[in-house]
Design a protein around this motif. Structure first.
Motif, mmCIF file in Angstrom:
data_model
loop_
_atom_site.group_PDB
_atom_site.id
_atom_site.type_symbol
_atom_site.label_atom_id
_atom_site.label_comp_id
_atom_site.label_asym_id
_atom_site.label_seq_id
_atom_site.Cartn_x
_atom_site.Cartn_y
_atom_site.Cartn_z
ATOM 1 N N MET A 24 -6.557 -55.594 -33.765
ATOM 2 C CA MET A 24 -5.112 -55.552 -33.690
ATOM 3 C C MET A 24 -4.626 -54.161 -34.085
ATOM 4 O O MET A 24 -5.124 -53.575 -35.036
ATOM 5 C CB MET A 24 -4.484 -56.591 -34.617
ATOM 6 C CG MET A 24 -4.723 -58.029 -34.226
ATOM 7 S SD MET A 24 -3.927 -59.208 -35.334
ATOM 8 C CE MET A 24 -2.264 -59.112 -34.769
ATOM 9 N N THR A 25 -3.637 -53.716 -33.378
ATOM 10 C CA THR A 25 -3.064 -52.416 -33.700
ATOM 11 C C THR A 25 -1.966 -52.576 -34.755
ATOM 12 O O THR A 25 -1.546 -53.697 -35.067
ATOM 13 C CB THR A 25 -2.473 -51.767 -32.443
ATOM 14 O OG1 THR A 25 -1.380 -52.575 -31.993
ATOM 15 C CG2 THR A 25 -3.512 -51.631 -31.340
ATOM 16 N N ASN A 26 -1.520 -51.456 -35.278
ATOM 17 C CA ASN A 26 -0.458 -51.498 -36.279
ATOM 18 C C ASN A 26 0.828 -52.091 -35.707
ATOM 19 O O ASN A 26 1.555 -52.803 -36.400
ATOM 20 C CB ASN A 26 -0.192 -50.100 -36.827
ATOM 21 C CG ASN A 26 -1.308 -49.619 -37.726
ATOM 22 O OD1 ASN A 26 -2.069 -50.422 -38.256
ATOM 23 N ND2 ASN A 26 -1.389 -48.315 -37.893
ATOM 24 N N GLY A 27 1.109 -51.795 -34.461
ATOM 25 C CA GLY A 27 2.304 -52.333 -33.815
ATOM 26 C C GLY A 27 2.262 -53.848 -33.696
ATOM 27 O O GLY A 27 3.278 -54.530 -33.910
ATOM 28 N N GLU A 28 1.091 -54.384 -33.362
ATOM 29 C CA GLU A 28 0.951 -55.839 -33.254
ATOM 30 C C GLU A 28 1.115 -56.507 -34.615
ATOM 31 O O GLU A 28 1.726 -57.572 -34.721
ATOM 32 C CB GLU A 28 -0.400 -56.201 -32.646
ATOM 33 C CG GLU A 28 -0.524 -55.852 -31.176
ATOM 34 C CD GLU A 28 -1.928 -56.088 -30.653
ATOM 35 O OE1 GLU A 28 -2.888 -56.014 -31.455
ATOM 36 O OE2 GLU A 28 -2.064 -56.350 -29.454
ATOM 37 N N VAL A 29 0.572 -55.883 -35.654
ATOM 38 C CA VAL A 29 0.688 -56.434 -37.000
ATOM 39 C C VAL A 29 2.147 -56.406 -37.452
ATOM 40 O O VAL A 29 2.653 -57.386 -38.023
ATOM 41 C CB VAL A 29 -0.218 -55.667 -37.995
ATOM 42 C CG1 VAL A 29 0.058 -56.102 -39.414
ATOM 43 C CG2 VAL A 29 -1.675 -55.873 -37.643
ATOM 44 N N LEU A 30 2.853 -55.304 -37.170
ATOM 45 C CA LEU A 30 4.262 -55.227 -37.539
ATOM 46 C C LEU A 30 5.095 -56.249 -36.777
ATOM 47 O O LEU A 30 5.996 -56.878 -37.338
ATOM 48 C CB LEU A 30 4.793 -53.819 -37.293
ATOM 49 C CG LEU A 30 4.303 -52.750 -38.269
ATOM 50 C CD1 LEU A 30 4.797 -51.375 -37.828
ATOM 51 C CD2 LEU A 30 4.751 -53.048 -39.674
ATOM 52 N N ASP A 31 4.785 -56.443 -35.507
ATOM 53 C CA ASP A 31 5.487 -57.448 -34.713
ATOM 54 C C ASP A 31 5.225 -58.848 -35.253
ATOM 55 O O ASP A 31 6.140 -59.672 -35.339
ATOM 56 C CB ASP A 31 5.056 -57.347 -33.250
ATOM 57 C CG ASP A 31 5.837 -58.280 -32.355
ATOM 58 O OD1 ASP A 31 7.086 -58.315 -32.492
ATOM 59 O OD2 ASP A 31 5.213 -58.988 -31.543
#
Length: 86
Positions: free
Chosen positions: A1-8
């Protein structure tokens, strides 16, 4: 998972928690304020009087909206497992 996916995902968790807990908290707060106004008007200052109406209102809210809350939580859980699966 990327940082963007985790933030989402964290944003979705926050929104879901507000959607599930918000109505119960707001309505129980309103019931508490109404009971407090009645207590101030009648000068009955008993701490436990607000407990029973709040408990009844929260119970009624959960009876009427508990199914949709559970369905929302189940849908989110399925979404999480699909993200884990790939």
């Amino acid at each position: 998972m990327t940082n963007g996916e985790v933030l989402d995902l964290m944003y979705q968790v926050f929104v879901l928690s507000v959607q599930l807990g918000g109505p119960i908290l707001v309505i129980s707060m309103l019931v508490g304020v109404i009971i407090s106004i009645i207590q101030a008007a009648t000068q009955i200052h008993e701490q436990t009087i607000t407990f029973v109406p709040k408990l009844l209102v929260i119970g009624l809210i959960l009876v009427f909206t508990g199914g949709t809350m559970l369905q929302t939580l189940q849908d989110f859980t399925v979404q999480i497992f699909r993200m884990i699966q790939g």
